[in-house]
Design a protein around this motif. Sequence first.
Motif, PDB file in Angstrom:
ATOM      1  N   VAL A  43      65.171  49.098  88.955  1.00 55.17           N
ATOM      2  CA  VAL A  43      66.408  49.070  88.176  1.00 55.17           C
ATOM      3  C   VAL A  43      66.983  47.670  88.326  1.00 55.17           C
ATOM      4  CG1 VAL A  43      68.728  49.992  87.895  1.00 55.17           C
ATOM      5  CG2 VAL A  43      66.843  51.527  88.484  1.00 55.17           C
ATOM      6  N   VAL A  44      67.069  46.957  87.236  1.00 53.29           N
ATOM      7  CA  VAL A  44      67.455  45.546  87.277  1.00 53.29           C
ATOM      8  C   VAL A  44      68.982  45.438  87.299  1.00 53.29           C
ATOM      9  CG1 VAL A  44      67.261  43.310  86.157  1.00 53.29           C
ATOM     10  CG2 VAL A  44      65.372  44.954  85.983  1.00 53.29           C
ATOM     11  N   PRO A  45      69.556  44.776  88.294  1.00 54.39           N
ATOM     12  CA  PRO A  45      71.009  44.560  88.320  1.00 54.39           C
ATOM     13  C   PRO A  45      71.451  43.813  87.056  1.00 54.39           C
ATOM     14  CG  PRO A  45      70.011  43.973  90.425  1.00 54.39           C
ATOM     15  CD  PRO A  45      68.885  44.178  89.475  1.00 54.39           C
ATOM     16  N   SER A  46      72.453  44.353  86.395  1.00 57.56           N
ATOM     17  CA  SER A  46      72.784  43.860  85.054  1.00 57.56           C
ATOM     18  C   SER A  46      74.273  43.579  84.908  1.00 57.56           C
ATOM     19  CB  SER A  46      72.382  44.909  84.000  1.00 57.56           C
ATOM     20  OG  SER A  46      71.009  45.237  84.105  1.00 57.56           O
ATOM     21  N   PHE A  47      74.564  42.702  83.964  1.00 67.41           N
ATOM     22  CA  PHE A  47      75.950  42.506  83.535  1.00 67.41           C
ATOM     23  C   PHE A  47      75.994  42.804  82.039  1.00 67.41           C
ATOM     24  CE2 PHE A  47      79.974  40.888  82.368  1.00 67.41           C
ATOM     25  CZ  PHE A  47      80.748  40.867  83.511  1.00 67.41           C
ATOM     26  N   LEU A  48      76.807  43.803  81.662  1.00 69.28           N
ATOM     27  CA  LEU A  48      76.910  44.237  80.275  1.00 69.28           C
ATOM     28  C   LEU A  48      78.228  43.783  79.672  1.00 69.28           C
ATOM     29  CD1 LEU A  48      75.642  47.931  80.584  1.00 69.28           C
ATOM     30  CD2 LEU A  48      74.312  45.825  80.374  1.00 69.28           C
ATOM     31  N   LEU A  49      78.151  43.242  78.459  1.00 69.12           N
ATOM     32  CA  LEU A  49      79.329  42.814  77.712  1.00 69.12           C
ATOM     33  C   LEU A  49      79.544  43.752  76.530  1.00 69.12           C
ATOM     34  CD1 LEU A  49      78.032  39.269  77.935  1.00 69.12           C
ATOM     35  CD2 LEU A  49      80.392  39.699  78.583  1.00 69.12           C
ATOM     36  N   ASP A  50      80.770  43.834  76.053  1.00 67.14           N
ATOM     37  CA  ASP A  50      81.104  44.766  74.980  1.00 67.14           C
ATOM     38  C   ASP A  50      80.957  44.120  73.600  1.00 67.14           C
ATOM     39  OD1 ASP A  50      81.718  47.055  76.451  1.00 67.14           O
ATOM     40  OD2 ASP A  50      83.757  46.362  76.854  1.00 67.14           O
ATOM     41  N   PRO A  51      80.245  44.797  72.674  1.00 69.54           N
ATOM     42  CA  PRO A  51      80.206  44.354  71.278  1.00 69.54           C
ATOM     43  C   PRO A  51      81.393  44.935  70.512  1.00 69.54           C
ATOM     44  CG  PRO A  51      78.795  46.251  71.542  1.00 69.54           C
ATOM     45  CD  PRO A  51      79.405  45.995  72.904  1.00 69.54           C
ATOM     46  N   GLU A  52      81.610  44.451  69.292  1.00 71.86           N
ATOM     47  CA  GLU A  52      82.674  45.021  68.467  1.00 71.86           C
ATOM     48  C   GLU A  52      82.315  44.948  66.986  1.00 71.86           C
ATOM     49  OE1 GLU A  52      86.382  42.609  68.198  1.00 71.86           O
ATOM     50  OE2 GLU A  52      85.409  41.304  69.665  1.00 71.86           O
ATOM     51  N   VAL A  53      82.909  45.848  66.221  1.00 71.59           N
ATOM     52  CA  VAL A  53      82.647  45.939  64.789  1.00 71.59           C
ATOM     53  C   VAL A  53      83.455  44.882  64.044  1.00 71.59           C
ATOM     54  CG1 VAL A  53      82.996  47.384  62.733  1.00 71.59           C
ATOM     55  CG2 VAL A  53      82.055  48.378  64.831  1.00 71.59           C
ATOM     56  N   VAL A  54      82.819  44.262  63.052  1.00 70.23           N
ATOM     57  CA  VAL A  54      83.499  43.351  62.136  1.00 70.23           C
ATOM     58  C   VAL A  54      83.280  43.857  60.708  1.00 70.23           C
ATOM     59  CG1 VAL A  54      83.501  41.027  61.130  1.00 70.23           C
ATOM     60  CG2 VAL A  54      83.364  41.311  63.608  1.00 70.23           C
ATOM     61  N   VAL A  55      84.373  44.047  59.985  1.00 70.31           N
ATOM     62  CA  VAL A  55      84.323  44.387  58.565  1.00 70.31           C
ATOM     63  C   VAL A  55      84.997  43.253  57.787  1.00 70.31           C
ATOM     64  CG1 VAL A  55      84.281  46.868  58.997  1.00 70.31           C
ATOM     65  CG2 VAL A  55      86.479  45.720  58.700  1.00 70.31           C
ATOM     66  N   LYS A  56      85.079  43.401  56.491  1.00 72.00           N
ATOM     67  CA  LYS A  56      85.576  42.332  55.631  1.00 72.00           C
ATOM     68  C   LYS A  56      86.947  41.825  56.069  1.00 72.00           C
ATOM     69  CE  LYS A  56      86.132  41.310  50.672  1.00 72.00           C
ATOM     70  NZ  LYS A  56      85.973  41.887  49.313  1.00 72.00           N
ATOM     71  N   ASP A  57      87.819  42.739  56.411  1.00 72.46           N
ATOM     72  CA  ASP A  57      89.181  42.342  56.783  1.00 72.46           C
ATOM     73  C   ASP A  57      89.250  41.633  58.129  1.00 72.46           C
ATOM     74  OD1 ASP A  57      90.140  43.399  54.424  1.00 72.46           O
ATOM     75  OD2 ASP A  57      90.835  45.279  55.325  1.00 72.46           O
ATOM     76  N   ASP A  58      88.165  41.673  58.910  1.00 71.18           N
ATOM     77  CA  ASP A  58      88.157  41.052  60.235  1.00 71.18           C
ATOM     78  C   ASP A  58      87.566  39.648  60.250  1.00 71.18           C
ATOM     79  OD1 ASP A  58      89.065  43.475  61.391  1.00 71.18           O
ATOM     80  OD2 ASP A  58      86.999  44.213  61.553  1.00 71.18           O
ATOM     81  N   GLU A  79      76.855  36.019  96.191  1.00 69.52           N
ATOM     82  CA  GLU A  79      76.423  37.261  95.567  1.00 69.52           C
ATOM     83  C   GLU A  79      76.623  37.153  94.059  1.00 69.52           C
ATOM     84  OE1 GLU A  79      77.514  42.066  95.656  1.00 69.52           O
ATOM     85  OE2 GLU A  79      78.448  40.662  97.062  1.00 69.52           O
ATOM     86  N   VAL A  80      75.631  37.546  93.293  1.00 66.14           N
ATOM     87  CA  VAL A  80      75.699  37.435  91.835  1.00 66.14           C
ATOM     88  C   VAL A  80      76.441  38.635  91.257  1.00 66.14           C
ATOM     89  CG1 VAL A  80      74.345  37.346  89.707  1.00 66.14           C
ATOM     90  CG2 VAL A  80      73.617  36.046  91.716  1.00 66.14           C
ATOM     91  N   THR A  81      77.399  38.362  90.393  1.00 70.92           N
ATOM     92  CA  THR A  81      78.237  39.403  89.818  1.00 70.92           C
ATOM     93  C   THR A  81      77.479  40.222  88.787  1.00 70.92           C
ATOM     94  OG1 THR A  81      80.181  37.995  90.104  1.00 70.92           O
ATOM     95  CG2 THR A  81      80.410  39.865  88.611  1.00 70.92           C
ATOM     96  N   VAL A  82      77.443  41.539  88.988  1.00 71.82           N
ATOM     97  CA  VAL A  82      76.876  42.475  88.018  1.00 71.82           C
ATOM     98  C   VAL A  82      77.858  43.637  87.859  1.00 71.82           C
ATOM     99  CG1 VAL A  82      74.482  41.866  88.529  1.00 71.82           C
ATOM    100  CG2 VAL A  82      75.573  43.758  89.763  1.00 71.82           C
ATOM    101  N   ASN A  83      77.717  44.395  86.775  1.00 74.82           N
ATOM    102  CA  ASN A  83      78.589  45.559  86.589  1.00 74.82           C
ATOM    103  C   ASN A  83      77.812  46.829  86.238  1.00 74.82           C
ATOM    104  OD1 ASN A  83      77.919  45.099  83.916  1.00 74.82           O
ATOM    105  ND2 ASN A  83      79.978  44.480  83.274  1.00 74.82           N
ATOM    106  N   ASP A  84      76.472  46.778  86.358  1.00 74.72           N
ATOM    107  CA  ASP A  84      75.649  47.948  86.095  1.00 74.72           C
ATOM    108  C   ASP A  84      74.403  47.883  86.975  1.00 74.72           C
ATOM    109  OD1 ASP A  84      73.417  49.509  84.802  1.00 74.72           O
ATOM    110  OD2 ASP A  84      74.996  50.043  83.404  1.00 74.72           O
ATOM    111  N   TYR A 118      67.829  39.550  87.581  1.00 73.70           N
ATOM    112  CA  TYR A 118      69.079  39.961  86.945  1.00 73.70           C
ATOM    113  C   TYR A 118      68.871  40.086  85.436  1.00 73.70           C
ATOM    114  CZ  TYR A 118      70.714  38.178  91.420  1.00 73.70           C
ATOM    115  OH  TYR A 118      70.858  37.939  92.758  1.00 73.70           O
ATOM    116  N   TYR A 119      69.774  40.814  84.827  1.00 77.20           N
ATOM    117  CA  TYR A 119      69.749  41.020  83.381  1.00 77.20           C
ATOM    118  C   TYR A 119      71.166  40.860  82.860  1.00 77.20           C
ATOM    119  CZ  TYR A 119      68.900  43.599  78.950  1.00 77.20           C
ATOM    120  OH  TYR A 119      68.787  43.985  77.639  1.00 77.20           O
ATOM    121  N   ALA A 120      71.328  40.024  81.849  1.00 72.09           N
ATOM    122  CA  ALA A 120      72.625  39.845  81.203  1.00 72.09           C
ATOM    123  C   ALA A 120      72.475  40.171  79.727  1.00 72.09           C
ATOM    124  CB  ALA A 120      73.125  38.410  81.381  1.00 72.09           C
TER     125      ALA A 120
END
Length: 374
Positions: free
Chosen positions: A341-356, A326-331, A140-142
């Motif tokens: 093709v390695v079963p993977s779970f992908l998480l979302d990144p997000e932008v941080v600027v000064k005001d954040d 069963e191991v949870t994957v989303n890709d 698996y790949y996380a």
Amino acid sequence: MSKTKKILALAAAGVFALSLASCSSGGSTAGSSDGAAAGADCNVGISMPTRSLERWINDGDQLKKLLEDAGCTVDLQYADNKTDQQISQIQNQVAGGSKILVVAAVDGKVLAPVLAEAKKQDATVIAYDRLINGTPDVDYYATFDNYKVGQLQGEFIETELDLANATGPISIEPFAGSPDDNNAKFFFSGAWDVLLPYVESGVLVVPSGQSPASNDDWASIGIQGWASDKAQSEMDNRLSSFYTGGDKVDVVLSPNDSLAIGIEASLKSAGYTPGADYPLITGQDADKANVQAILADEQAMTVWKDTRTLGQQVFDMIQEIVAGDEVTVNDTETYDNGEKVVPSFLLDPEVVVKDDVQTKLIDSGFIKASDVGL
């Protein structure tokens, strides 16, 4: 595994507690190399690449605590960015009884033999944040969506400089990550897919000539080991050779915070100070020093990957392996390591600027206000 099934499984705390507590040597074996979990002892070896970057210390400590609080046996090792050391540590973990391996590879291309040894001992292998290549023995790949990390950086530059309406020339110096890190090509590809059309049209120019013609050439501008000092030296060379007579660099594509720190040190040495003529600089990881740089207007943004969510996801995957679920994957399509093709779970990144900084990083508990001078 359906969402409903996962919720029910997590709700069954007593069942999981018993599964996780069963760390004796007589437990059932881990999942096979095709990714099917068949149950395992909760004896976990965690192999992190280095202590030289803040994020890996945080990742290792957090996952170790989650597992130990659940009753698992945990061996956490750091490889000092040395492939031989990581291989030896993994061998020792398997010999010591680790049935689940969580590996953030120093070099994802050289671990096939040691993982083959681990598989003979029925170990289940989770690639942590960095894909392990050239082996069928990673289950698996996380990770975070690494292409999106770069895409967010490229789109930030595009928006902040209004490239769609600009005539240029706007000078940019692109950097890429360590050539031995599989993630680095995804970071660069995500950004370069946004920016290359502007380079080709002349809106963006690269005075140093360090401009890959395609995503496939990303390693030509890679900084080995993600080293700040090497990024600083490279930026020193570019500034002294190609920015003379008052010419200024307008933007630097830095794929992560450790490179950004080196780049910023180079700019300071060359006399750049925050203000109208200061370059836009990207980053990734929300390291404390870089958050301070963002607050001081020395860095424009960082892409935040809340590694606590990554650690929690890997912990959940280990729970499922131990329970034989069963191991949870989303890709199941994106991450081909050359062998599978390695079963993977992908998480979302997000932008941080000064005001954040306050709302996203401090209020969430990711960093303390005192850590960044607030």
